[in-house]
Scaffold this motif. Structure first.
Motif, PDB file in Angstrom:
ATOM      1  N   TYR A 166     -64.184  35.322  24.064  1.00  0.00           N
ATOM      2  CA  TYR A 166     -64.494  34.103  24.824  1.00  0.00           C
ATOM      3  C   TYR A 166     -66.010  34.008  25.062  1.00  0.00           C
ATOM      4  O   TYR A 166     -66.620  32.944  24.906  1.00  0.00           O
ATOM      5  N   TYR A 190     -77.055  31.415  36.174  1.00  0.00           N
ATOM      6  CA  TYR A 190     -76.212  32.606  36.392  1.00  0.00           C
ATOM      7  C   TYR A 190     -76.032  33.382  35.082  1.00  0.00           C
ATOM      8  O   TYR A 190     -75.630  34.537  35.101  1.00  0.00           O
ATOM      9  N   GLU A 196     -75.091  36.833  28.284  1.00  0.00           N
ATOM     10  CA  GLU A 196     -73.810  36.516  28.939  1.00  0.00           C
ATOM     11  C   GLU A 196     -72.901  37.745  29.015  1.00  0.00           C
ATOM     12  O   GLU A 196     -72.191  37.930  29.993  1.00  0.00           O
ATOM     13  N   SER A 206     -68.857  25.892  27.624  1.00  0.00           N
ATOM     14  CA  SER A 206     -67.459  25.491  27.869  1.00  0.00           C
ATOM     15  C   SER A 206     -66.922  24.432  26.908  1.00  0.00           C
ATOM     16  O   SER A 206     -65.712  24.225  26.851  1.00  0.00           O
TER      17      SER A 206
HETATM   18  O1  DON Z   1     -67.655  31.333  31.430  1.00  0.00           O
HETATM   19  C1  DON Z   1     -68.775  30.905  31.687  1.00  0.00           C
HETATM   20  O2  DON Z   1     -69.242  31.027  32.794  1.00  0.00           O
HETATM   21  C2  DON Z   1     -69.570  30.215  30.622  1.00  0.00           C
HETATM   22  N1  DON Z   1     -69.555  30.924  29.421  1.00  0.00           N
HETATM   23  C3  DON Z   1     -69.083  28.833  30.367  1.00  0.00           C
HETATM   24  C4  DON Z   1     -69.043  27.994  31.593  1.00  0.00           C
HETATM   25  C5  DON Z   1     -69.246  26.555  31.382  1.00  0.00           C
HETATM   26  O3  DON Z   1     -69.836  26.067  30.441  1.00  0.00           O
HETATM   27  C6  DON Z   1     -68.776  25.716  32.477  1.00  0.00           C
HETATM   28  N2  DON Z   1     -69.259  24.393  32.281  1.00  0.00           N
HETATM   29  N3  DON Z   1     -69.462  23.427  32.727  1.00  0.00           N
END
Ligand code: DON
Length: 352
Positions: free
Chosen positions: A223, A56, A192, A93
């Motif tokens: 973030y 994604y 991202e 995350s």
């Molecule tokens: O916010 C997000 O979708 C990503 N930057 C981080 C998500 C993430 O790593 C969830 N992990 N397991």
């Protein structure tokens, strides 16, 4: 009789010392035996072909799914590795742990508990429904700093007059935990930023509900930047080890956060570190841990070791499959579970 009693006592205390030494893991183990445990897990899982890279965020889909590295830092400061521990992936995350740690360090544990909450949401990491249910009128806040709404809020709580000043604190904190200067992977940040509309919505909603006090767009951008920081398995293991050893980086010896603040960080990791599967993970390992969709997982055996694995293919909950299996095997072999009675120093009172 007296001499006999003293000898018995001496033998008993020697036995206690030996038993304690045998169960204090792995500092008293030969380095080679820890290495063989780590090598064994690497060999067992290196050809495992389950799961799939996150896609994604388009840049994550392009990372080599065969990348696999294990790094572990023991109580005597030794770094034990297997596989590729140099190639960087985005921290994703896992960054949430260290931003939360910064806020706890600067503003105290109450700041996180009162503003965000420290309970599992029981929902996906980027759930918008969880924000609705976090409202006080609905029995909330069922929220924490390791899911996106709470994490974007934690980022908004890092203080600084400008975005650059806030960013300096965030990247400075991560670098101190890792023991080397870290930086953003530009391609991941761009990818991202181009695809984070959902997180922008989460930031706005958290502002509307007064979790975020001002400038939600800045909080969401910072973030996104923090999630794009490049780390390898060794960096992550050092970050985990800094938490394992009272907030002090075992390589640089820098006290990054106060030892008193570490248990609060570990508690939220234990509760919510592997999202929907946090309970399952804790049930089997007892280890506070945190995953990221870049494929990394860190885990902490307090006073014992910090460990990290990088391997991009994820399961349905968003956690690296090889990382979960390797850490679980290694920790089991080294008695890393902090709830396991044989490792604990008994709490005793004199004169029983
Ligand atoms: O916010 C997000 O979708 C990503 N930057 C981080 C998500 C993430 O790593 C969830 N992990 N397991």
């Amino acid at each position: 009789m007296k001499t006999h009693g003293r000898r018995t006592l001496a033998i008993a205390s020697l036995a206690t010392v030996v038993m304690t030494a045998m169960t204090l893991v792995p500092s008293i183990r030969a380095q080679g035996s820890v290495q063989s445990v780590v090598d064994g897990a690497f060999a067992k899982y290196k050809n495992l072909q389950e799961g799939k890279n996150a896609d994604y965020i388009p840049a994550l889909a392009k990372v080599d799914p065969n990348l696999f590295g294990i790094a572990m830092v023991t109580a005597d400061g030794k770094i034990i590795t297997a596989g590729d521990v140099k190639t960087e992936v985005s921290i994703q995350s896992i960054s949430k742990v260290f931003t939360m740690a910064r806020v706890i360090q600067d503003q105290g544990p109450d700041a996180i508990e009162k503003r965000i909450g420290v309970d599992a949401t029981g929902m996906r990491f980027n759930s918008i429904v969880s924000i609705e249910f976090s409202k006080k009128e609905l029995g909330g806040p069922e929220m924490n700093a390791l899911v996106n709404p709470g994490a974007i809020t934690a980022t908004s709580m890092v203080q600084g007059a400008t975005a650059d000043e806030v960013w300096g604190k965030i990247i400075g904190t991560y670098s101190d935990f890792a023991g080397r200067p870290l930086s953003v992977l530009a391609d991941v940040y761009k990818s991202e930023s181009d695809s984070n509309q959902r997180n922008q919505a989460i930031g706005m909603l958290m502002h509307a509900y007064e979790y975020i006090k001002s400038n939600p767009a800045q909080a969401t951008d910072l973030y996104t930047r923090q999630c794009s920081v490049g780390v390898n398995a060794k960096d992550l293991a050092m970050m985990a080890a800094t938490l394992a050893f009272g907030g002090r980086n075992p390589a640089t010896k820098k006290q990054v956060i106060g030892a008193d603040n570490v248990p609060y960080v570990l508690a939220v990791m234990a509760t919510a570190g592997l999202y929907d599967d946090s309970g399952k993970w804790l049930y089997h390992t007892g280890l506070p841990a945190k995953s990221g969709v870049g494929g990394g997982i860190i885990a902490v055996s307090p006073g014992n070791f910090g460990i990290a694995v990088v391997s991009p293919p994820l399961d349905d909950a968003g956690n690296s499959i090889r990382a979960q299996r390797a850490i679980r095997d290694i920790s089991t072999a080294l008695h890393g579970n902090p709830y396991a009675v044989q490792r604990q120093k008994p709490v005793a009172t004199s004169g029983r």
